[in-house]
Design an enzyme around this catalytic site. Structure first.
Site, PDB file in Angstrom:
ATOM      1  N   ARG A  11       0.714  -1.288   0.048  1.00 18.39           N
ATOM      2  CA  ARG A  11      -0.131   0.023   0.081  1.00 18.39           C
ATOM      3  C   ARG A  11       0.890   1.331   0.111  1.00 18.39           C
ATOM      4  O   ARG A  11       0.497   2.213  -0.748  1.00 18.39           O
ATOM      5  CB  ARG A  11      -0.722  -0.138   1.266  1.00 18.39           C
ATOM      6  CG  ARG A  11      -2.017  -0.997   1.317  1.00 18.39           C
ATOM      7  CD  ARG A  11      -2.893  -0.820   0.131  1.00 18.39           C
ATOM      8  NE  ARG A  11      -3.462   0.329  -0.121  1.00 18.39           N
ATOM      9  CZ  ARG A  11      -4.248   0.670  -1.187  1.00 18.39           C
ATOM     10  NH1 ARG A  11      -3.816   0.408  -2.315  1.00 18.39           N
ATOM     11  NH2 ARG A  11      -4.440   2.260  -1.341  1.00 18.39           N
ATOM     12  N   ASP A  36       9.900  -6.004  -5.836  1.00 17.35           N
ATOM     13  CA  ASP A  36       8.641  -6.614  -5.135  1.00 17.35           C
ATOM     14  C   ASP A  36       8.714  -8.073  -5.622  1.00 17.35           C
ATOM     15  O   ASP A  36       9.047  -8.387  -6.665  1.00 17.35           O
ATOM     16  CB  ASP A  36       7.441  -5.831  -5.602  1.00 17.35           C
ATOM     17  CG  ASP A  36       6.280  -6.287  -4.752  1.00 17.35           C
ATOM     18  OD1 ASP A  36       5.928  -5.339  -3.614  1.00 17.35           O
ATOM     19  OD2 ASP A  36       5.581  -7.125  -5.005  1.00 17.35           O
ATOM     20  N   CYS A 150       1.929   5.625  10.614  1.00 15.89           N
ATOM     21  CA  CYS A 150       1.205   6.513  10.267  1.00 15.89           C
ATOM     22  C   CYS A 150       0.453   7.243  11.829  1.00 15.89           C
ATOM     23  O   CYS A 150       0.451   8.596  11.394  1.00 15.89           O
ATOM     24  CB  CYS A 150       0.067   5.873   9.514  1.00 15.89           C
ATOM     25  SG  CYS A 150      -0.998   4.821  10.249  1.00 15.89           S
ATOM     26  N   HIS A 177      -9.213   3.648  13.811  1.00 20.60           N
ATOM     27  CA  HIS A 177      -8.303   3.261  12.680  1.00 20.60           C
ATOM     28  C   HIS A 177      -9.065   2.498  11.621  1.00 20.60           C
ATOM     29  O   HIS A 177      -9.516   1.419  12.139  1.00 20.60           O
ATOM     30  CB  HIS A 177      -6.998   2.813  13.304  1.00 20.60           C
ATOM     31  CG  HIS A 177      -5.795   2.910  12.280  1.00 20.60           C
ATOM     32  ND1 HIS A 177      -5.640   2.079  11.127  1.00 20.60           N
ATOM     33  CD2 HIS A 177      -4.766   3.466  12.366  1.00 20.60           C
ATOM     34  CE1 HIS A 177      -4.686   2.277  10.462  1.00 20.60           C
ATOM     35  NE2 HIS A 177      -4.000   3.328  11.308  1.00 20.60           N
ATOM     36  N   THR A 208      -1.799  -0.152  19.766  1.00 16.11           N
ATOM     37  CA  THR A 208      -1.313   0.900  18.711  1.00 16.11           C
ATOM     38  C   THR A 208       0.360   0.901  19.195  1.00 16.11           C
ATOM     39  O   THR A 208       0.624   1.119  20.351  1.00 16.11           O
ATOM     40  CB  THR A 208      -1.940   2.044  18.561  1.00 16.11           C
ATOM     41  OG1 THR A 208      -1.210   3.006  17.381  1.00 16.11           O
ATOM     42  CG2 THR A 208      -2.201   3.004  19.932  1.00 16.11           C
TER      43      THR A 208
END
Length: 326
Positions: A11, A36, A150, A177, A208
């Site tokens: 992502r 990848d 994030c 989230h 988290t």
């Protein structure tokens, strides 16, 4: 023009690549290598069709050894061992696999010949963890830098700003989230019992890393802010719900005036009654919802801010890459 490589087109890796070949293509960063383990066809397909951000705004083609994005051809390799590649001449590797938990893995790009590595997530073996707007003054010549999580990118600048402005005695943050690839689509056995439940069917109270990461980024706030998470059945955009006791007595208007003056790019703000989908693809680290600011009669301050946990974070990765290659 700095030369960068992206390891991992998940992502975050795909959003960074999308940004650097479209809306941020004028930045002095040249993507010269991609790696990848998925096939070129799969990488091209997932870039072309994004369920969250919509179609890629341009042309994408591929061959056995590379992708062509809006006419720019970028070599693509498929090895799980980055250090087997020749990355000599690469200024910075963006390590976006989510697997950089050991020093050996985190430094694979260095052994391949690159100058520095920026990790797209918490990395316990990084030389430094840096968050733009919180402790980016600590960025120097470290070879392996973590861009934190994030949620930390949303919380740490807010915590520092409020602490500098009003003083934080103690506080607690809950991040609401969106679900992520770490959760299953149907109930599936996992090491963590509660994260074994279907992501799109329930709200899932969980942990988290932002609490410990804020203490790492801002040692002066270590152990003063605790953090928890509730994963919710939405695909993008998360939120920070932060309640703190401040040293200085404040009111909501005073806090909102300060938040309107917070550094742009890191902070945004809105007076409108928005919902999460309205904040999709916002580039800031956190967008403060000013109508949600409240102060209790006992002096507890509550603030609320949105963050696109993929788009905003990927923009900070690019900003950090610019700083590390300047």
């Amino acid at each position: 023009m700095a030369r960068i490589a992206i390891n991992g087109l998940g992502r975050i890796g795909r959003v960074i690549l999308r940004l650097l070949t479209t809306s941020r293509q004028a930045e002095p960063l040249e993507v010269v290598a991609l790696n990848d383990i998925a096939s070129p066809e799969m990488c091209a397909y997932l870039l072309r069709h994004d369920s969250t951000f919509g179609p890629y705004p341009g042309e994408i083609t591929y061959d056995a050894s590379g992708l062509r994005l809006n006419g720019l051809r970028i070599p693509l390799t498929a090895t799980p061992d980055l250090d087997t590649l020749d990355l000599s001449g690469v200024d910075l590797v963006l390590e976006c696999t989510g697997k950089a938990k050991s020093r050996a893995f985190a430094t694979a790009g260095l052994r391949a010949g690159a100058m520095r590595v920026l990790v797209s997530g918490p990395c316990p073996v990084a030389d430094e963890t840096i968050v733009m707007g919180a402790n980016d003054d600590a960025l120097a010549d470290q070879q392996v830098v973590s861009n934190a999580s994030c949620t930390t990118n949303a919380l740490a600048p807010l915590a520092r700003y409020l602490d500098d402005a009003f003083g934080i005695v103690t506080g607690h943050m809950t991040t609401i989230h969106c679900y992520t690839a770490s959760q299953p689509t149907v109930d599936t056995p996992r090491g963590d019992l509660i994260r074994s439940r279907a992501a799109a069917l329930s709200m899932v109270p969980t942990t988290t890393s932002a609490g410990s990461q804020v203490g790492l980024v801002l040692p002066s706030l270590a152990d003063r802010i605790t953090a928890t998470s509730v994963r919710v059945p939405t695909a993008s955009v998360s939120a920070i719900d932060l309640t703190v006791q401040t040293r200085e007595v404040v009111n909501a208007d005073q806090v909102n005036t300060a938040l309107r003056a917070a550094p742009p790019n890191i902070f945004g703000w809105t007076d409108e009654p928005l919902v999460s989908s309205d904040l999709r693809a916002r580039h800031e680290s956190i967008i403060m919802a000013l109508p949600e600011t409240h102060v209790t009669s006992g002096g507890l301050l509550r603030v609320f801010g949105w963050y696109d946990n993929e788009w905003g974070f990927s923009n900070r990765m690019i900003d950090m890459a610019l700083r590390m290659t300047a």
